[in-house]
Design a protein around this motif. Structure first.
Motif, PDB file in Angstrom:
ATOM      1  N   GLN A 151       0.708  -1.091   0.045  1.00 31.05           N
ATOM      2  CA  GLN A 151      -0.098   0.006   0.059  1.00 31.05           C
ATOM      3  C   GLN A 151       0.689   1.306   0.038  1.00 31.05           C
ATOM      4  O   GLN A 151       0.234   2.390  -0.483  1.00 31.05           O
ATOM      5  CB  GLN A 151      -0.781   0.110   1.280  1.00 31.05           C
ATOM      6  CG  GLN A 151      -2.227  -1.030   1.234  1.00 31.05           C
ATOM      7  CD  GLN A 151      -2.961  -1.080   2.426  1.00 31.05           C
ATOM      8  OE1 GLN A 151      -2.646  -0.812   3.601  1.00 31.05           O
ATOM      9  NE2 GLN A 151      -4.328  -1.292   2.201  1.00 31.05           N
ATOM     10  N   ALA A 152       2.250   1.063   0.264  1.00 30.65           N
ATOM     11  CA  ALA A 152       3.051   2.179   0.390  1.00 30.65           C
ATOM     12  C   ALA A 152       3.749   2.362  -1.208  1.00 30.65           C
ATOM     13  O   ALA A 152       4.750   3.431  -1.180  1.00 30.65           O
ATOM     14  CB  ALA A 152       3.854   2.233   1.421  1.00 30.65           C
ATOM     15  N   ALA A 158       3.854  10.925  -4.168  1.00 24.41           N
ATOM     16  CA  ALA A 158       2.780  11.581  -3.744  1.00 24.41           C
ATOM     17  C   ALA A 158       3.073  12.647  -2.478  1.00 24.41           C
ATOM     18  O   ALA A 158       2.421  13.569  -2.580  1.00 24.41           O
ATOM     19  CB  ALA A 158       1.740  10.496  -3.077  1.00 24.41           C
ATOM     20  N   LEU A 159       4.155  12.161  -1.696  1.00 30.32           N
ATOM     21  CA  LEU A 159       4.386  12.975  -0.646  1.00 30.32           C
ATOM     22  C   LEU A 159       5.192  14.348  -1.238  1.00 30.32           C
ATOM     23  O   LEU A 159       5.052  15.332  -0.560  1.00 30.32           O
ATOM     24  CB  LEU A 159       5.319  12.346   0.673  1.00 30.32           C
ATOM     25  CG  LEU A 159       4.487  11.286   1.329  1.00 30.32           C
ATOM     26  CD1 LEU A 159       5.526  10.337   2.126  1.00 30.32           C
ATOM     27  CD2 LEU A 159       3.444  11.718   1.956  1.00 30.32           C
ATOM     28  N   GLY A 160       5.904  13.875  -2.332  1.00 27.01           N
ATOM     29  CA  GLY A 160       6.535  15.221  -3.130  1.00 27.01           C
ATOM     30  C   GLY A 160       5.424  16.323  -3.511  1.00 27.01           C
ATOM     31  O   GLY A 160       5.776  17.441  -3.458  1.00 27.01           O
ATOM     32  N   VAL A 161       4.352  15.707  -4.045  1.00 22.71           N
ATOM     33  CA  VAL A 161       3.274  16.764  -4.368  1.00 22.71           C
ATOM     34  C   VAL A 161       2.876  17.230  -3.435  1.00 22.71           C
ATOM     35  O   VAL A 161       2.507  18.871  -3.115  1.00 22.71           O
ATOM     36  CB  VAL A 161       2.120  15.963  -4.915  1.00 22.71           C
ATOM     37  CG1 VAL A 161       1.029  16.581  -5.274  1.00 22.71           C
ATOM     38  CG2 VAL A 161       2.731  15.365  -6.384  1.00 22.71           C
ATOM     39  N   ALA A 162       2.512  16.714  -1.953  1.00 25.44           N
ATOM     40  CA  ALA A 162       2.030  17.348  -0.915  1.00 25.44           C
ATOM     41  C   ALA A 162       3.017  18.457  -0.360  1.00 25.44           C
ATOM     42  O   ALA A 162       2.714  19.654   0.164  1.00 25.44           O
ATOM     43  CB  ALA A 162       1.890  16.328   0.268  1.00 25.44           C
ATOM     44  N   VAL A 163       4.304  18.187  -0.268  1.00 25.37           N
ATOM     45  CA  VAL A 163       5.273  19.253   0.052  1.00 25.37           C
ATOM     46  C   VAL A 163       5.368  20.581  -0.910  1.00 25.37           C
ATOM     47  O   VAL A 163       5.295  21.654  -0.580  1.00 25.37           O
ATOM     48  CB  VAL A 163       6.732  18.773  -0.211  1.00 25.37           C
ATOM     49  CG1 VAL A 163       7.755  19.818   0.232  1.00 25.37           C
ATOM     50  CG2 VAL A 163       7.072  17.547   1.031  1.00 25.37           C
ATOM     51  N   GLY A 260      -4.783   8.995   3.370  1.00 20.97           N
ATOM     52  CA  GLY A 260      -5.754   8.454   2.157  1.00 20.97           C
ATOM     53  C   GLY A 260      -5.161   7.664   1.010  1.00 20.97           C
ATOM     54  O   GLY A 260      -5.749   7.175   0.202  1.00 20.97           O
ATOM     55  N   TYR A 261      -3.831   7.544   1.330  1.00 23.08           N
ATOM     56  CA  TYR A 261      -2.995   6.721   0.230  1.00 23.08           C
ATOM     57  C   TYR A 261      -3.550   5.448  -0.028  1.00 23.08           C
ATOM     58  O   TYR A 261      -3.455   5.062  -1.251  1.00 23.08           O
ATOM     59  CB  TYR A 261      -1.414   6.856   0.399  1.00 23.08           C
ATOM     60  CG  TYR A 261      -0.519   6.538  -0.785  1.00 23.08           C
ATOM     61  CD1 TYR A 261      -0.480   7.681  -1.495  1.00 23.08           C
ATOM     62  CD2 TYR A 261      -0.092   5.222  -0.878  1.00 23.08           C
ATOM     63  CE1 TYR A 261       0.269   7.185  -2.898  1.00 23.08           C
ATOM     64  CE2 TYR A 261       0.907   5.103  -1.911  1.00 23.08           C
ATOM     65  CZ  TYR A 261       0.932   6.116  -3.030  1.00 23.08           C
ATOM     66  OH  TYR A 261       1.687   5.826  -4.246  1.00 23.08           O
ATOM     67  N   PRO A 262      -3.875   4.557   0.974  1.00 21.51           N
ATOM     68  CA  PRO A 262      -4.272   3.179   0.507  1.00 21.51           C
ATOM     69  C   PRO A 262      -5.606   2.933  -0.376  1.00 21.51           C
ATOM     70  O   PRO A 262      -5.475   2.170  -1.393  1.00 21.51           O
ATOM     71  CB  PRO A 262      -4.486   2.641   1.877  1.00 21.51           C
ATOM     72  CG  PRO A 262      -3.757   3.146   2.676  1.00 21.51           C
ATOM     73  CD  PRO A 262      -3.806   4.692   2.272  1.00 21.51           C
ATOM     74  N   ALA A 263      -6.167   4.170  -0.353  1.00 21.68           N
ATOM     75  CA  ALA A 263      -7.477   4.171  -1.330  1.00 21.68           C
ATOM     76  C   ALA A 263      -6.905   5.015  -2.405  1.00 21.68           C
ATOM     77  O   ALA A 263      -7.666   4.464  -3.679  1.00 21.68           O
ATOM     78  CB  ALA A 263      -8.618   5.002  -0.533  1.00 21.68           C
ATOM     79  N   SER A 264      -6.410   5.876  -2.856  1.00 23.41           N
ATOM     80  CA  SER A 264      -6.048   6.627  -3.748  1.00 23.41           C
ATOM     81  C   SER A 264      -5.073   6.292  -4.451  1.00 23.41           C
ATOM     82  O   SER A 264      -5.021   6.069  -5.669  1.00 23.41           O
ATOM     83  CB  SER A 264      -5.751   8.266  -3.442  1.00 23.41           C
ATOM     84  OG  SER A 264      -4.510   8.259  -2.708  1.00 23.41           O
ATOM     85  N   GLY A 265      -3.830   5.742  -3.944  1.00 20.53           N
ATOM     86  CA  GLY A 265      -2.673   5.135  -4.629  1.00 20.53           C
ATOM     87  C   GLY A 265      -1.801   6.482  -5.349  1.00 20.53           C
ATOM     88  O   GLY A 265      -2.381   7.515  -5.327  1.00 20.53           O
TER      89      GLY A 265
END
Length: 330
Positions: A151-152, A158-163, A260-265
Motif C-alpha cells: 500500500q506504500a 505523492a508526498l513530494g506533491v504534498a510538499v 488516504g493513500y491506500p485508497a487513492s494510490g
C-alpha cells in the motif's frame, strides 16, 4: 548547570536576536562568563551563527525561529488536527526518522509527528548524511500504518506533491521535483524525502516519512555539500515563511496524503507530479551499484518507476532502491 541544559537556555535567550552582554548572560544563567563563551561555541558548532561585538555582546546573526507546538497547532486545518495523534519537538536528536521508527516499534499510533531543532545523525537516501544545522531548517518525520507494505508503493512521489502544495500555501512557488524524492529550484537542491517502511509479523507495516527542507542553511555548512544547493531564504527573500507556519502547512498537506493513500494510490497524484518533474526529457546518468547507465528521462510509470531511454535505444524502468540519479554533465 550541565552543558546541554546551559546551551538550551542560552539558545532561548538569544532567540530574541538582540544583543546580550557576556556579563548579562552570566548573571541570568548563574554561571561564569567563560561558561557562557563555551556554551556559545557549542551552539556555533551545531550551526547557529552568533556574532560577538565588543561593547554590545552576543547576538544571533541569521534568522532564528525556534519550534513552538502552540504556534504549529494554531496553523493546522481541522482535517490535519484530527489526523495528528502526537507532536514531538526536540532540541537535539539523532534523527527524527529514527525516533519515529523507535516509536513505531513501541506501538505508537499512526499520525505521530516529530520535529527537531537539530539532528546529530540525520539521514538521507542510500545512507547519506543529512546536514542539520541548529534552528535553521525543517527536520520533520511522520508515522503512519498500513495493512500491508504494498500500500506504500510510490508513496514518496505523492508526498513530494504534498510538499509542493505546502510550499505554495506559504507563498513559495517555482520549486520542481527530481525523481524519486528531491526538491529543486534553479537546478539546486532545496530538500529531500526519506520514506522507510518496516514490515510487521502480522503483515501490516509502519511507514516513517522524513523531510529535510532548507529554510536558512548557513553558508559555511553549505560548503560541505557535494551538490549545488539553495534555501528558502534565497528563494523567498523578505517573504521568508515563518518556520512554525511552514511546519503547520507541511502537516496540513502530508497527513491527508498519508491517511488516504491506500485508497487513492499514486494515480491520484501522478499528473500533478509530472507537471513539476524537473528532469523530464533531459539527459541523465544513473549509478546503480558499480554500473553507470546513461540515457534520456522519458517519464515516470504508473507504479512510480523512472522510465529511461538508454543510449542503445532500449527503454528501461528503474525503482528508486539504492540508485543515484544525476543530470548528464553535472
Amino acid at each position: 548547570m550541565a552543558t546541554a541544559a546551559l546551551e538550551k537556555t542560552l539558545l532561548h535567550i538569544l532567540s530574541d536576536q538582540r544583543f546580550h552582554s557576556g556579563s548579562e548572560l552570566a548573571a541570568a544563567l548563574q554561571v561564569s562568563r567563560t561558561a557562557v563563551w563555551k556554551a556559545i561555541r557549542g551552539l556555533e558548532s551545531l550551526g547557529l551563527p552568533v556574532s560577538a561585538v565588543p561593547g554590545k555582546g552576543y547576538r544571533v546573526a541569521g534568522p532564528l525561529e525556534l519550534l513552538n507546538a502552540a504556534a504549529i497547532e494554531a496553523g493546522l486545518t481541522p482535517e490535519a488536527r484530527a489526523l495528528l495523534t502526537g507532536l514531538e519537538l526536540h532540541d537535539r536528536i539523532d534523527s527524527t526518522n529514527s525516533q519515529l521508527l523507535r516509536a513505531a516499534a513501541a506501538g505508537a499510533d499512526a499520525g505521530r509527528a516529530c520535529l527537531a531543532e537539530t539532528q546529530t545523525a540525520g539521514r538521507g537516501r542510500v545512507g547519506r548524511r543529512w546536514l542539520s544545522p541548529l534552528g535553521a531548517n525543517i527536520y520533520l518525520s511522520l508515522l503512519w500504518r498500513y495493512d500491508e507494505p504494498s500500500q506504500a508503493a510510490g508513496l514518496s512521489l505523492a508526498l513530494g506533491v504534498a510538499v509542493l502544495r505546502a510550499l505554495a500555501e506559504v507563498g513559495v512557488t517555482g520549486v520542481g521535483l527530481k525523481w524519486p524524492n528531491d526538491f529543486l529550484w534553479n537546478e539546486r537542491k532545496l530538500g529531500g524525502l526519506l520514506v522507510e517502511v518496516v514490515g510487521e509479523s502480522h503483515g501490516s507495516c509502519a511507514v516513517v516519512a522524513g523531510l529535510g527542507l532548507n529554510r536558512h542553511l548557513p553558508r559555511e555548512w553549505g560548503r560541505n555539500l557535494d551538490q549545488a544547493w539553495t534555501d528558502l531564504t534565497e528563494i523567498a527573500g523578505s517573504a521568508l515563511p515563518s518556520r512554525n507556519r511552514l511546519a503547520a502547512a507541511l502537516l496540513n498537506q502530508l497527513l491527508p496524503v498519508l491517511a488516504g493513500y491506500p485508497a487513492s494510490g499514486l494515480s491520484a497524484y501522478l499528473t500533478e507530479w509530472r507537471a513539476h518533474h524537473h528532469l523530464q526529457g533531459r539527459e541523465a546518468v544513473i549509478r546503480q551499484g558499480d554500473a553507470w547507465i546513461r540515457g534520456r528521462i522519458l517519464d515516470v510509470t504508473a507504479a512510480g518507476f523512472l522510465l529511461l531511454e538508454c543510449a542503445d535505444g532500449a527503454r528501461r524502468e528503474f525503482a528508486s532502491g539504492d540508485l543515484r540519479l544525476r543530470l548528464a554533465g553535472s
